[in-house]
Scaffold this motif. Structure first.
Motif, PDB file in Angstrom:
ATOM      1  N   ALA A 106       9.387  -0.664   7.309  1.00 59.02           N
ATOM      2  CA  ALA A 106      10.027   0.600   7.661  1.00 59.02           C
ATOM      3  C   ALA A 106       9.722   1.732   6.687  1.00 59.02           C
ATOM      4  O   ALA A 106       9.383   2.848   7.097  1.00 59.02           O
ATOM      5  N   ASN A 107       9.827   1.455   5.394  1.00 60.79           N
ATOM      6  CA  ASN A 107       9.690   2.524   4.404  1.00 60.79           C
ATOM      7  C   ASN A 107       8.351   3.249   4.463  1.00 60.79           C
ATOM      8  O   ASN A 107       8.300   4.458   4.196  1.00 60.79           O
ATOM      9  N   PRO A 108       7.230   2.567   4.801  1.00 61.41           N
ATOM     10  CA  PRO A 108       5.965   3.303   4.902  1.00 61.41           C
ATOM     11  C   PRO A 108       5.999   4.449   5.905  1.00 61.41           C
ATOM     12  O   PRO A 108       5.304   5.455   5.717  1.00 61.41           O
ATOM     13  N   VAL A 109       6.811   4.333   6.936  1.00 58.68           N
ATOM     14  CA  VAL A 109       6.853   5.387   7.951  1.00 58.68           C
ATOM     15  C   VAL A 109       7.399   6.677   7.355  1.00 58.68           C
ATOM     16  O   VAL A 109       6.846   7.767   7.540  1.00 58.68           O
ATOM     17  N   GLY A 110       8.496   6.571   6.613  1.00 62.04           N
ATOM     18  CA  GLY A 110       9.053   7.764   5.973  1.00 62.04           C
ATOM     19  C   GLY A 110       8.103   8.364   4.964  1.00 62.04           C
ATOM     20  O   GLY A 110       7.979   9.594   4.856  1.00 62.04           O
ATOM     21  N   ARG A 111       7.431   7.512   4.218  1.00 63.64           N
ATOM     22  CA  ARG A 111       6.468   8.013   3.233  1.00 63.64           C
ATOM     23  C   ARG A 111       5.322   8.742   3.927  1.00 63.64           C
ATOM     24  O   ARG A 111       4.809   9.744   3.406  1.00 63.64           O
ATOM     25  N   LEU A 112       4.921   8.255   5.090  1.00 62.60           N
ATOM     26  CA  LEU A 112       3.856   8.929   5.837  1.00 62.60           C
ATOM     27  C   LEU A 112       4.320  10.292   6.357  1.00 62.60           C
ATOM     28  O   LEU A 112       3.553  11.251   6.352  1.00 62.60           O
ATOM     29  N   VAL A 113       5.566  10.377   6.792  1.00 58.96           N
ATOM     30  CA  VAL A 113       6.089  11.670   7.249  1.00 58.96           C
ATOM     31  C   VAL A 113       6.059  12.679   6.109  1.00 58.96           C
ATOM     32  O   VAL A 113       5.646  13.835   6.287  1.00 58.96           O
TER      33      VAL A 113
END
Length: 303
Positions: free
Chosen positions: A149-156
């Motif tokens: 999950a956390n990679p998605v926020g970092r990508l945003v």
């Protein structure tokens, strides 16, 4: 005009964006942002569909990744082939990616100078799903969320040029919360796949057995366990308003949508009496709008 098989493959995956708890690429964002967010979403959704065995029938995705159509069911082989194709996205020279969704991703990666680590984390999370079916502790589950999950926020944050250590920390908390919320909504569906994302230590504490999760409606002990995990997610979502308050403009609305989506899903779970076994409690649009408004008001107070 009849869509080509390649177009149908990508469209079927991207079409799942409407089913998420939060808006993936809402209309109010600049067109370039929307395109980049959908390119990243397309990859993330494809990885999850491979890991969950939810690919469209016919084997088109396997063919795109250089495998035989019958290998669509070999999830680890598909994930390995996807990683190989992903590395083509980041290669300075050499052949183009084979899968249409990765070909769409390549311009975004180059335009935004994205790094491969978040994408590789998503693949690794789905590899873990093929090998790990139960989590003993909350710490183990949180480590899984770090990949899933956390990679998605970092990508945003990377896509919008707003990455900072403090924002990443808060974003990680929000994304872990959103993953927990999704797990709570999908307890019954996950169990059908022989997966349980409720920590075994918590199940033991609330005297919940796997058999208790396999019935049509939750008993008191299961409801108490779900309420406990929902509060954990709610506490993590408290990092959301400061994150929203740290950015400006349309990004503020987007991040508020993510946090509000998690809050409204928790409201739906609570409204169901924490009985998630008949099916996933879903947030309503009015609830989502109310929660987004609350997040924005709290964000103003955090500045």
């Amino acid at each position: 005009m009849t869509p080509t098989p390649t177009a149908r493959t990508g469209d079927a995956t991207l079409g799942k964006a409407a089913d998420e708890n939060f808006p993936v690429a809402p209309f109010f964002l600049p067109r370039a942002w929307r395109g980049d967010l959908m390119a990243v979403y397309g990859f993330a959704r494809l990885v999850d569909d491979i890991g969950d065995g939810d690919l469209a029938p016919g084997g088109a995705d396997a063919r795109h990744l250089g495998l035989e159509p019958g290998q669509s069911e070999d999830r680890l082989a598909m994930l390995d082939a996807l990683e190989t194709d992903l590395r083509r996205v980041f290669a300075a020279t050499g052949e183009e990616p084979s899968h249409p969704l990765l070909r769409k991703l390549r311009p975004t990666v180059r335009r935004r100078a994205l790094t491969p680590e978040p994408f590789l984390g998503l693949i690794e999370a789905n590899r873990q799903d093929q090998k790990v079916r139960r989590y003993g502790t909350y710490a183990e589950l949180a480590a899984y969320c770090e990949l899933s999950a956390n990679p998605v926020g970092r990508l945003v944050l990377a896509l919008t040029g707003t990455t900072s250590p403090e924002r990443v920390r808060r974003s990680d908390a929000v994304c872990t919360a959103l993953q927990i919320v999704e797990h709570l909504q999908d307890v019954a569906e996950d169990l059908e796949r022989d997966r349980i994302y409720l920590p075994a230590e918590d199940m033991e504490r609330f005297r919940v057995t796997e058999a208790d999760l396999a019935v049509p409606s939750a008993g008191a002990s299961v409801r108490a366990l779900i309420a406990y995990e929902a509060q954990r997610a709610s506490d993590l979502l408290d990092e959301g308003p400061p994150l929203v308050g740290s950015v400006d403009g349309r990004l503020k609305l987007l991040l508020a949508g993510f946090v509000g989506g998690g809050r409204s899903a928790l409201t739906a779970i609570s409204a169901a009496g924490f009985d998630v076994l008949p099916g996933p409690p879903k947030a309503t649009k009015p609830s989502l709008l109310r929660e987004v408004g609350t997040v924005l008001r709290r964000a103003r107070g955090e500045r």
